[in-house]
Write an enzyme that holds these catalytic residues in place. Structure first.
Site, PDB file in Angstrom:
ATOM      1  N   CYS A  67       0.850  -1.189   0.000  1.00 22.37           N
ATOM      2  CA  CYS A  67       0.000   0.000   0.000  1.00 22.37           C
ATOM      3  C   CYS A  67       0.896   1.254   0.000  1.00 22.37           C
ATOM      4  CB  CYS A  67      -0.952  -0.048   1.190  1.00 22.37           C
ATOM      5  SG  CYS A  67      -2.267   1.185   1.166  1.00 22.37           S
ATOM      6  N   HIS A  93      -7.559  -4.475  -3.160  1.00 22.82           N
ATOM      7  CA  HIS A  93      -6.482  -3.832  -2.418  1.00 22.82           C
ATOM      8  C   HIS A  93      -6.271  -4.573  -1.092  1.00 22.82           C
ATOM      9  CE1 HIS A  93      -3.816  -0.498  -1.499  1.00 22.82           C
ATOM     10  NE2 HIS A  93      -4.357  -0.414  -0.289  1.00 22.82           N
ATOM     11  N   ASP A 136      -8.321  -3.385  -7.475  1.00 29.46           N
ATOM     12  CA  ASP A 136      -7.895  -2.379  -6.508  1.00 29.46           C
ATOM     13  C   ASP A 136      -8.340  -0.996  -6.978  1.00 29.46           C
ATOM     14  OD1 ASP A 136      -6.593  -0.609  -4.837  1.00 29.46           O
ATOM     15  OD2 ASP A 136      -4.631  -1.566  -5.001  1.00 29.46           O
TER      16      ASP A 136
END
Length: 245
Positions: free
Chosen positions: A125, A214, A183
């Site tokens: 991330c 995600h 995502d």
């Protein structure tokens, strides 16, 4: 192999930064990976992932990525309040300050007998972006960047330096990019832009896209996909076993 866990408080250009240290218990000097977390800092899933890598023969350093903006030891919860605070921190701290954090870690590692001087980076991330940013450092030989946010959009403040996507030609090591096709933080147009920029700048890279949302590696919450997480872990081990040994 069995591992040992500890922490160290490092002096950086912007204040004291605590880092988790995960390393093999067996004496020796090992290659080192700086593992950059999500916006929530060193949560239990992040610590377990760091321990996983350390058990395969690496020193793993996990910095508190927003040490300037929170009390030492802060871990944000995986809820709306934690997400809002983490995102506020992400858009407050400039990338140039993350760069000086990385430099402080590298300088400390050079003084440790359990490190052999070979360095890599990994992140998820926000941390995927920071792992790519760390690849700009001349000492980083390999970077694994998992569902890296804000690279394509250039929405994180950069301070007095260019955005990451504008500095790709500075990368000397190998980079692995991994994204989930579902995502929303990095849509297909964003992935296409990053891929093209990597190609145009002649980066040595591999590219993976999985049918996943995600944060599919995070082993808490509804998005966790154990099978794909195992595949992603295997890919990072393949990269580091080849490029850091």
């Amino acid at each position: 192999m069995t591992i040992t866990q500890s922490s160290v408080d490092l002096s950086t250009a912007t204040g004291t930064m605590r880092c988790g240290i995960f390393r093999p218990e067996r004496a020796g000097a090992y290659p080192t990976v700086i593992f950059y977390s999500e916006i929530f800092q060193i949560t239990a899933p992040i610590a377990r992932t760091a321990a996983f890598l350390a058990g395969h023969g690496y020193v793993v350093v996990v910095p508190e990525v927003f040490h300037e903006l929170n009390p030492i030891g802060t871990v944000l919860a995986y809820d709306d309040e934690g997400k809002d605070k983490g995102n506020d921190d992400k858009f407050t701290k400039p990338l140039s300050d993350h760069d000086t954090d990385t430099e402080a870690i590298v300088s400390w590692l050079d003084e440790q007998d359990f490190c052999n001087g070979v360095l890599g980076s990994w992140g998820v991330c926000l941390g995927g972006h920071l792992a790519l940013r760390a690849a700009l450092h001349a000492r980083v030989s390999a970077a694994a960047c998992y569902y890296a946010t804000d690279v394509h959009s250039c929405t994180m403040p950069a301070g007095n330096l260019p955005q990451t996507i504008d500095r790709l030609r500075e990368i000397n090591g190998e980079v692995m990019m991994l994204f989930g096709r579902q995502d929303p933080h990095v849509p297909v147009e964003g992935r296409q832009l990053i891929y093209q920029k990597f190609t145009d700048n002649e980066v040595n890279f591999t590219w993976h896209e999985l049918n996943a949302p995600h944060a599919f590696m995070r082993d808490e919450g509804d998005r966790y996909d154990p099978e794909l997480a195992m595949l992603a872990q295997r890919l990072v081990l393949d990269l580091f076993h080849r490029a850091l040994r």
